[in-house]
Scaffold this motif. Sequence first.
Motif, short mmCIF file in Angstrom:
data_model
loop_
_atom_site.label_atom_id
_atom_site.label_comp_id
_atom_site.label_asym_id
_atom_site.label_seq_id
_atom_site.Cartn_x
_atom_site.Cartn_y
_atom_site.Cartn_z
N LEU A 83 0.82 -1.20 0.00
CA LEU A 83 0.00 0.00 0.00
C LEU A 83 0.86 1.25 0.00
CD1 LEU A 83 -2.80 -1.15 2.47
CD2 LEU A 83 -2.69 -1.39 -0.03
N SER A 85 2.81 4.14 -2.95
CA SER A 85 2.60 4.64 -4.31
C SER A 85 3.54 4.02 -5.34
CB SER A 85 2.76 6.16 -4.32
OG SER A 85 4.04 6.54 -3.83
N GLY A 88 1.61 0.77 -7.04
CA GLY A 88 0.27 0.87 -7.59
C GLY A 88 -0.66 -0.26 -7.16
N HIS A 90 -2.24 -0.56 -4.44
CA HIS A 90 -3.42 -0.07 -3.72
C HIS A 90 -4.61 0.09 -4.68
CE1 HIS A 90 -1.28 3.47 -5.25
NE2 HIS A 90 -2.43 4.12 -5.23
N GLU A 91 -4.32 0.31 -5.97
CA GLU A 91 -5.41 0.41 -6.94
C GLU A 91 -6.06 -0.96 -7.18
OE1 GLU A 91 -3.68 2.16 -10.37
OE2 GLU A 91 -3.28 4.09 -9.40
N CYS A 115 -1.01 6.98 -0.72
CA CYS A 115 -2.23 6.37 -1.27
C CYS A 115 -3.44 6.80 -0.45
CB CYS A 115 -2.10 4.86 -1.34
SG CYS A 115 -1.71 4.06 0.22
N SER A 117 -6.18 7.70 -1.47
CA SER A 117 -7.43 7.18 -2.04
C SER A 117 -7.85 5.89 -1.35
CB SER A 117 -7.27 6.94 -3.55
OG SER A 117 -6.24 5.99 -3.81
#
Length: 350
Positions: A83, A85, A88, A90-91, A115, A117
Amino acid sequence: MKAPCINRSYSTFPYTVPDTLYQCLTGLEHFIYYPNPGNLGDELIAASTVTLFDRIGLSYEVYEEGKDYGEAYTLVYGGGGGLVSEWGWHEVMAPVFSSPGLSRCVILPHSIRGCRSILRLMDERFTVFCREHRSLEYCRKFNQKASFLPADDMAFYFSLLLLPSWESLVERCAEPGILLRLFSGMNLIKEREAHLCRFYRKTCRRLLRHLSSRVQLLEDGRRVGWFLREDQERDEAFASCLPPVPRMDVSRYGGGDCRWHDYNMMGVYMLLHAVNAVDVVVTDRLHVSIAAAMAGRETMMIDNSYGKLSGVHEQSMKSLSHVSFCRNMEELLLQLRRSNVPVPNHERRD
């Protein structure tokens, strides 16, 4: 295939599981376990996690994409560094965390940064453990709904005494015969097992072969392993100052989705064999550091690009006398001199 060499005598590990983590896990009924995928270090995390689950008698099943888990299920997401950046991932996890059937979620000790988001998806259903203070502060700053707590990386709860024998692993993960290979396409699970078996046997042989030529041999007979990462988490400024010595990125000699416990254990053997093959370890890989500490090797840690190793060292490793953290090249050179490790192009000039 020759068994990797493992010294099981070191006794610092496993660490004691903190009450907050233990009570959180034992308070769960049946849950879905989603391991964090990755390299050999992530396999150490996953092996330690499943071993702990089994030791304390938890009821769980491993997550399968596309499976309908109903309207109210509990998810436990494995620890690691997914988790952040840089990767990626976390997406990928966003739809898992926002599933309408999710009634509770526990995230095992993680590094979390860059992250926001994913943090916005976390509410009162979420209990999140952070493996360093920087991640804990970040989460609490941008989310006041979920519960965020400190805990050691899951690998610290593993002991070398918990490893099954290499022979038993090889037997359970035996190379499939010609008939099984011919018919494996009729069964996706068998096909995947056959692929994993060939992958691990091949990478294990490659690791054993490369170790003999990619370590620094000293005049006194000691061996130094410069086990340094070659990916986007490398600290480029530090890497540019490192001496011209043999090096290898041990962690990349295996890994995957970490859902197959026996193969995770084979990955742990590979990682531990690498650190047992040397006397001194210099690394910017967190789980190479933990494995080396577990094996009692003199370990010199340097940071990755976003401070993961410094944070975990501060939270979980600073009491280990055989482990040192070097904040810059000067501190690394000083530690190497203390250990009588000569470094090309960096010898002291009077």
